[in-house]
Scaffold this motif. Structure first.
Motif, PDB file in Angstrom:
ATOM      1  N   THR A 125       0.839  -1.196   0.000  1.00 33.79           N
ATOM      2  CA  THR A 125       0.000   0.000   0.000  1.00 33.79           C
ATOM      3  C   THR A 125       0.873   1.245   0.000  1.00 33.79           C
ATOM      4  O   THR A 125       1.700   1.434   0.891  1.00 33.79           O
ATOM      5  N   ASN A 126       0.684   2.073  -1.021  1.00 34.03           N
ATOM      6  CA  ASN A 126       1.398   3.340  -1.089  1.00 34.03           C
ATOM      7  C   ASN A 126       0.548   4.402  -0.388  1.00 34.03           C
ATOM      8  O   ASN A 126      -0.521   4.780  -0.875  1.00 34.03           O
ATOM      9  N   LEU A 127       1.038   4.874   0.753  1.00 32.51           N
ATOM     10  CA  LEU A 127       0.247   5.810   1.557  1.00 32.51           C
ATOM     11  C   LEU A 127       0.074   7.156   0.871  1.00 32.51           C
ATOM     12  O   LEU A 127      -0.911   7.855   1.116  1.00 32.51           O
ATOM     13  N   ALA A 128       1.022   7.530   0.010  1.00 31.68           N
ATOM     14  CA  ALA A 128       0.942   8.840  -0.629  1.00 31.68           C
ATOM     15  C   ALA A 128      -0.043   8.861  -1.782  1.00 31.68           C
ATOM     16  O   ALA A 128      -0.779   9.834  -1.974  1.00 31.68           O
ATOM     17  N   THR A 129      -0.086   7.757  -2.550  1.00 28.10           N
ATOM     18  CA  THR A 129      -0.941   7.729  -3.749  1.00 28.10           C
ATOM     19  C   THR A 129      -2.211   6.926  -3.557  1.00 28.10           C
ATOM     20  O   THR A 129      -3.165   7.070  -4.331  1.00 28.10           O
ATOM     21  N   GLY A 130      -2.238   6.031  -2.559  1.00 28.41           N
ATOM     22  CA  GLY A 130      -3.384   5.160  -2.363  1.00 28.41           C
ATOM     23  C   GLY A 130      -3.365   3.919  -3.224  1.00 28.41           C
ATOM     24  O   GLY A 130      -4.284   3.095  -3.148  1.00 28.41           O
ATOM     25  N   VAL A 131      -2.342   3.753  -4.056  1.00 27.54           N
ATOM     26  CA  VAL A 131      -2.271   2.599  -4.952  1.00 27.54           C
ATOM     27  C   VAL A 131      -1.912   1.347  -4.153  1.00 27.54           C
ATOM     28  O   VAL A 131      -0.901   1.325  -3.433  1.00 27.54           O
ATOM     29  N   CYS A 132      -2.751   0.290  -4.289  1.00 29.83           N
ATOM     30  CA  CYS A 132      -2.525  -0.975  -3.605  1.00 29.83           C
ATOM     31  C   CYS A 132      -2.173  -2.044  -4.639  1.00 29.83           C
ATOM     32  O   CYS A 132      -2.835  -2.151  -5.680  1.00 29.83           O
ATOM     33  N   THR A 133      -1.137  -2.833  -4.364  1.00 31.00           N
ATOM     34  CA  THR A 133      -0.692  -3.878  -5.273  1.00 31.00           C
ATOM     35  C   THR A 133      -0.882  -5.230  -4.597  1.00 31.00           C
ATOM     36  O   THR A 133      -0.294  -5.491  -3.537  1.00 31.00           O
TER      37      THR A 133
END
Length: 579
Positions: free
Chosen positions: A94-102
């Protein structure tokens, strides 16, 4: 591997939360099973600072049940629920800055919370709604496979878990109607499980937890509060109320560069916030590399203008160096600044001094550290006492000042000399002008000799009373003073055949005995003089080579008197004090 990149933060301190000398970043990140968002909370003001929508390719996120930071890989992982898998948790980076979850893997069941051990092992506790409720699993962070560790089974609805690196224990909260707090080893056999009695404001079901250090956790609960609890079970009052109940909390490491455009000798800072158990390595790009443990902020300045690349990395024994932030920076040159005159200057009242600085750029003159209004050309006329300096701003916006300023003094006082004489080391006398205003002092010592300075010394070659003259001056004024000095000590080497004189007693009240030890027959002549050199008694006696004593009685005022004697070729002087 996609890392958590630079998050802009404006403060480095989370109130009352420290691990040793570590400072927590201002931003706490929170997720909720009830929303599709990642929330950033400003812990300085305890307010929502940012909300970012969470996304994952190929599906729609409906909530995030847990959140944890990997201390080894330095990634953030979340437990994502989606429209396609509403009853299962999907482990995702989870990228906290962008919200992108992989997506990493489907855990196959619904988990209530996750936490990382300090060795990078991910653990999770299953939610009460699942068939395997309240069981603890080891989770493979690479693919999402799970292995049962132990059954917990205490409390009723609600599960939250956190790892405390200080004691290497897992802490587990469970229950709504029957609320419990317990701790257990984080490694096999995961026992014993020890109950922690709860006191204070433990009045709601705990839904999320993260460890802050110093025996303190931050909790979220089902009444949407954030509150602190100590490892001892003491709950503190809530810090803030959230828009949704928190299901995951994390203080991930955050790095922010203070600026990327600055001037030579300015200070630039990599500001660190969050929680990290690693060493931070700052590479400033000019050959300077700093390792900082415990993780903390660092500042640097550049002495040579140019373009540099600076990086901030986390380093531990397992993962090595992991770059967390990188920035290109420009260091601009300073303008050259010089002043004329380049030295302190003393002026008289009617004078004006023109001072000049370097040409070009924008100028500003200062007196005593404060700006002089309107003095923004390269020339200024000084009419007041003070310390003067100049700054220049060049086209790059860089400002520098002259390396050395200078003082301007307008003399307004006349010297006030007052001569004092120290005769302790007679015949060498020490003179003092007692004048703080003059800066040159010229002396006459009454025997044809001269001297300079505020407190000179002079050695006399004869006895007597001498008139001392002094002229004290500064650049604008001068004043004179005079005094007298008596030299009444024996001058020269004593003749071994000379008689020995004694005055008994000395000091006295004017009556004393004059005693002479004669070495050979001779005529003794002696004179008694006052401080002005006036003879008040004079006698002559022919003496043989024997001891001679005479009673002297003077009707004389108190003071210092001089006895001067001569016997054959020998002579001498002795001081008499009448009290």
């Amino acid at each position: 591997m996609e890392k958590l990149r630079i998050l802009l933060i404006s403060s480095l301190l989370l109130t009352n939360c420290l691990i040793g000398s570590r400072a927590y970043g201002q931003r706490l990140h929170m997720v909720s099973a009830a929303t599709d968002s990642i929330w950033a909370i400003d812990t300085t003001a305890w307010s929502i600072a940012q909300r970012v929508k969470a996304t994952m390719t190929g599906t729609t996120i409906t909530g995030i049940q847990g959140l944890a930071f990997d201390p080894i890989g330095h990634d953030v992982f979340g437990l994502v629920t989606t429209t396609g898998q509403p009853n299962a948790s999907i482990l995702a980076q989870t990228n906290l800055a962008t919200g992108v979850c992989t997506q990493v893997g489907n855990l196959g069941q619904s988990f209530a919370g996750i936490a990382f051990r300090e060795d990078g092992q991910l653990v999770g506790v299953v939610a009460d709604s699942d068939a395997n409720a309240e069981k603890l699993y080891l989770i493979d962070k690479a693919n999402g496979t799970t292995i049962l560790a132990t059954a917990l089974g205490n409390g009723d609805a609600g599960e939250a878990i956190s790892y405390r690196h200080d004691d290497q224990l897992l802490y587990h909260w469970s229950g709504n109607n029957l609320r419990i707090m317990e701790k257990l080893p984080a490694t096999a056999p995961y026992s014993p499980v020890t109950n922690v009695p709860m006191t204070g404001a433990a009045n709601a079901e705990v839904s999320a937890a993260t460890y802050l250090g110093n025996g303190r956790f931050l909790l979220g609960n089902t009444t949407q509060d954030l509150q602190y609890v100590f490892a001892t079970g003491l709950f503190l009052p809530p810090q803030m109320n959230l828009p949704f109940p928190a299901s995951g909390l994390v203080f991930a490491p955050q790095f922010a560069l203070s600026d990327d455009f600055f001037c030579v000798f300015d200070t630039i800072s990599w500001n660190f916030g969050g929680i990290a158990l690693d060493t931070v390595v700052y590479d400033w790009g000019d050959g300077t590399v700093e390792s900082v443990f415990p993780a903390a902020s660092r500042s640097h300045s550049y002495s040579i203008p140019g373009n540099y690349v600076t990086t901030a990395s986390l380093k531990n024994a397992t993962s090595g160096l992991d770059q967390m932030g990188v920035r290109n920076i420009q260091v601009k040159p300073l303008p050259p600044v010089s002043l004329n005159p380049g030295q302190d200057t003393v002026l008289c009242l009617a004078d004006t001094l023109m001072i000049t600085g370097s040409f070009g750029g924008t100028s500003q003159w200062y007196r005593n550290g404060s700006t002089i209004s309107g003095a923004n050309t390269n020339v200024h006329f000084a009419t007041q006492n003070g310390w003067y300096n100049m700054t220049k701003r060049n086209q790059n916006g860089c400002i520098d000042s002259a390396a050395v300023g200078f003082s301007v003094i307008f003399a307004t006082q006349t010297p006030t000399p007052m001569i004092s004489v120290d005769t302790t080391d007679c015949p060498t006398l020490l003179f003092n002008s007692n004048d703080p205003i003059g800066n040159t002092w010229n002396w006459t010592f009454g025997d044809g000799s001269t001297g300079t300075g505020s407190n000179p010394s002079h050695t006399y070659s004869s006895i007597g009373t001498f008139t001392i003259g002094l002229v004290a001056s500064n650049e604008c004024f001068s004043a004179s003073a005079s005094s007298t000095a008596m030299v009444d000590c024996f001058i020269g080497l004593e003749n071994s055949n000379a008689p020995h004189f004694a005055i008994v007693p000395n000091p006295n009240n004017g009556t004393f005995l004059l005693n002479a030890q004669m070495k050979s027959p001779s005529t003794l002549t002696f004179s008694l003089m006052d401080a002005n050199g006036r003879i008040i008694l004079q006698e002559k006696h022919f003496l043989g080579n024997h001891e001679w004593t005479q009673r002297i009685q003077l009707n004389a005022p108190k003071g210092i008197y001089l006895l001067r004697w001569q016997a054959g070729t020998s002579s001498g002087n002795q001081r008499i004090v009448i009290q």
